[in-house]
Scaffold this active site. Structure first.
Site, PDB file in Angstrom:
ATOM      1  N   ASP A  23       0.826  -1.208   0.000  1.00 22.69           N
ATOM      2  CA  ASP A  23       0.000   0.000   0.000  1.00 22.69           C
ATOM      3  C   ASP A  23       0.862   1.261   0.000  1.00 22.69           C
ATOM      4  OD1 ASP A  23      -2.356   1.394  -0.026  1.00 22.69           O
ATOM      5  OD2 ASP A  23      -2.711   1.241   2.134  1.00 22.69           O
ATOM      6  N   ASN A  71     -11.011  -2.288  -5.276  1.00 23.41           N
ATOM      7  CA  ASN A  71     -10.241  -1.398  -6.163  1.00 23.41           C
ATOM      8  C   ASN A  71     -10.931  -1.165  -7.517  1.00 23.41           C
ATOM      9  OD1 ASN A  71      -6.994  -2.616  -4.994  1.00 23.41           O
ATOM     10  ND2 ASN A  71      -8.132  -0.809  -4.325  1.00 23.41           N
TER      11      ASN A  71
HETATM   12  C1  IPE Z   1      -5.546  -2.634  -0.228  1.00 29.65           C
HETATM   13  O1  IPE Z   1      -5.125  -1.325  -0.438  1.00 29.65           O
HETATM   14  C2  IPE Z   1      -5.549  -3.391  -1.519  1.00 29.65           C
HETATM   15  C3  IPE Z   1      -4.253  -3.602  -2.131  1.00 29.65           C
HETATM   16  C4  IPE Z   1      -3.091  -3.313  -1.617  1.00 29.65           C
HETATM   17  C5  IPE Z   1      -4.281  -4.219  -3.426  1.00 29.65           C
HETATM   18  P1  IPE Z   1      -6.188  -0.137  -0.578  1.00 29.65           P
HETATM   19  O2  IPE Z   1      -5.424   1.109  -0.679  1.00 29.65           O
HETATM   20  O3  IPE Z   1      -7.133  -0.451  -1.679  1.00 29.65           O
HETATM   21  O4  IPE Z   1      -6.969  -0.257   0.794  1.00 29.65           O
HETATM   22  P2  IPE Z   1      -7.838   0.827   1.580  1.00 29.65           P
HETATM   23  O5  IPE Z   1      -8.815   1.382   0.609  1.00 29.65           O
HETATM   24  O6  IPE Z   1      -6.903   1.877   2.063  1.00 29.65           O
HETATM   25  O7  IPE Z   1      -8.457   0.069   2.701  1.00 29.65           O
HETATM   26  C1  IPE Z   2      -1.531   0.267  -3.383  1.00 30.08           C
HETATM   27  O1  IPE Z   2      -1.306   1.635  -3.390  1.00 30.08           O
HETATM   28  C2  IPE Z   2      -1.763  -0.314  -4.754  1.00 30.08           C
HETATM   29  C3  IPE Z   2      -3.148  -0.717  -5.023  1.00 30.08           C
HETATM   30  C4  IPE Z   2      -4.125  -0.708  -4.167  1.00 30.08           C
HETATM   31  C5  IPE Z   2      -3.430  -1.175  -6.363  1.00 30.08           C
HETATM   32  P1  IPE Z   2      -2.498   2.668  -3.410  1.00 30.08           P
HETATM   33  O2  IPE Z   2      -2.897   2.915  -4.819  1.00 30.08           O
HETATM   34  O3  IPE Z   2      -3.599   2.205  -2.540  1.00 30.08           O
HETATM   35  O4  IPE Z   2      -1.806   3.962  -2.821  1.00 30.08           O
HETATM   36  P2  IPE Z   2      -2.399   4.937  -1.714  1.00 30.08           P
HETATM   37  O5  IPE Z   2      -2.831   4.093  -0.559  1.00 30.08           O
HETATM   38  O6  IPE Z   2      -3.538   5.647  -2.344  1.00 30.08           O
HETATM   39  O7  IPE Z   2      -1.268   5.826  -1.368  1.00 30.08           O
HETATM   40 MG    MG Z   3      -4.021   2.445  -0.574  1.00 30.95          MG
END
Ligand code: IPE
Ligand code: IPE
Ligand code: MG
Length: 249
Positions: A23, A71
């Site tokens: 993340d 997502n």
């Molecule tokens: C969790 O990250 C999913 C992945 C790392 C693929 P998100 O960024 O989607 O999670 P939330 O929305 O902060 O809970």
């Molecule tokens: C994790 O990084 C990757 C996916 C969930 C695909 P994020 O895209 O959630 O990045 P932040 O949490 O918005 O910084």
């Molecule tokens: Mg994230």
């Protein structure tokens, strides 16, 4: 590296399965004044480093949460960019997987992915299937509630057909219906970016996992960060409901 934490890792006490919620890509890019997708692209290097480090150490299974069911609710442009990044990364990383004797698997609603992602994924899984080293599991279009519901449905079908009775359902039976049925439960779960939540990842399987949270944003995560998480894991006493004296003896 001179001061690497690697030498502090006890190879006999490695977590058999490490799962990672990767993340912070978006925030990493924003901090640098870039578009979110730049963060995702930079996250690929962190994936390569982590996979290599885990395989080198002798970790048996590594599961990476790459795209959740939730997502799909992101802006279309970001989803499209993530999907094409998946296509190119699968293409590019295949040689690396072969060199490191890594077997690729995937969990999640794979059918829901675009055709090109599906075909590249299937090809990579097929090509790496004879490999005997670490198993790398990509969680794509994955959510634990989806997986658990799916398992419940297959059990319900067996009951409907008279193959099974409600009384006969055990923990093992339930585990057998999950997509991860041939994978041991994660012993260590890592989440980057300073968020303290599970976000619908492997809910059943992490019942007794050790949780490790780090402020590091995913694109900055590297080998030393993985070693730090493993060192931390190895200092913990896993009691599984027992008392300390029982575990020590
Ligand atoms: C969790 O990250 C999913 C992945 C790392 C693929 P998100 O960024 O989607 O999670 P939330 O929305 O902060 O809970
Ligand atoms: C994790 O990084 C990757 C996916 C969930 C695909 P994020 O895209 O959630 O990045 P932040 O949490 O918005 O910084
Ligand atoms: Mg994230």
């Amino acid at each position: 590296m001179e001061n690497s934490l690697k030498k502090h890792i006890d190879r006999d006490k490695l977590p058999r399965h490490i799962a990672i919620i990767m993340d912070g890509n978006g925030r990493w890019a924003k901090q640098k004044g870039n578009e979110r997708i730049f963060g995702h692209k930079s996250g690929v290097k962190a994936v390569r480093e982590t996979v290599e480090a885990a395989a080198e150490l002798g970790v048996g299974y590594l599961t990476l949460y790459a795209f959740s069911t939730e997502n799909w609710n992101r802006p279309r442009t970001e989803i499209d960019a993530l999907m094409s990044l998946l296509v190119t990364s699968l293409d590019k990383e295949i040689d690396n997987l072969m060199e490191n004797n890594i077997r690729l698997e995937a969990i999640g609603d794979i059918e829901s992915l675009p055709n090109k992602v599906k075909s590249n994924l299937r090809q990579a899984i097929r090509k790496t299937s004879p490999n005997t080293g670490m198993t790398l599991i990509l969680a794509l279009s994955y959510s634990a509630r989806w997986e658990i519901l799916d398992a419940m449905k297959s059990i319900a079908k067996k009951i409907e057909s008279g193959e099974l009775t409600a009384k006969e359902i055990s923990c093992d039976h339930f585990t057998d219906q999950l997509q991860t049925h041939n994978i041991p439960d994660p012993e260590l779960l890592i989440r980057t970016s300073g968020e303290y939540r599970i976000s619908n990842f492997l809910l059943w399987q992490i019942a007794y996992a050790e949780l490790y949270f780090t402020q590091t944003l995913w694109p900055d995560f590297g080998k030393e960060d993985l070693y730090a998480a493993i060192c931390n894991f190895q200092k913990r006493e896993r009691r599984f409901g027992k008392i300390s004296e029982q575990v020590v003896s």
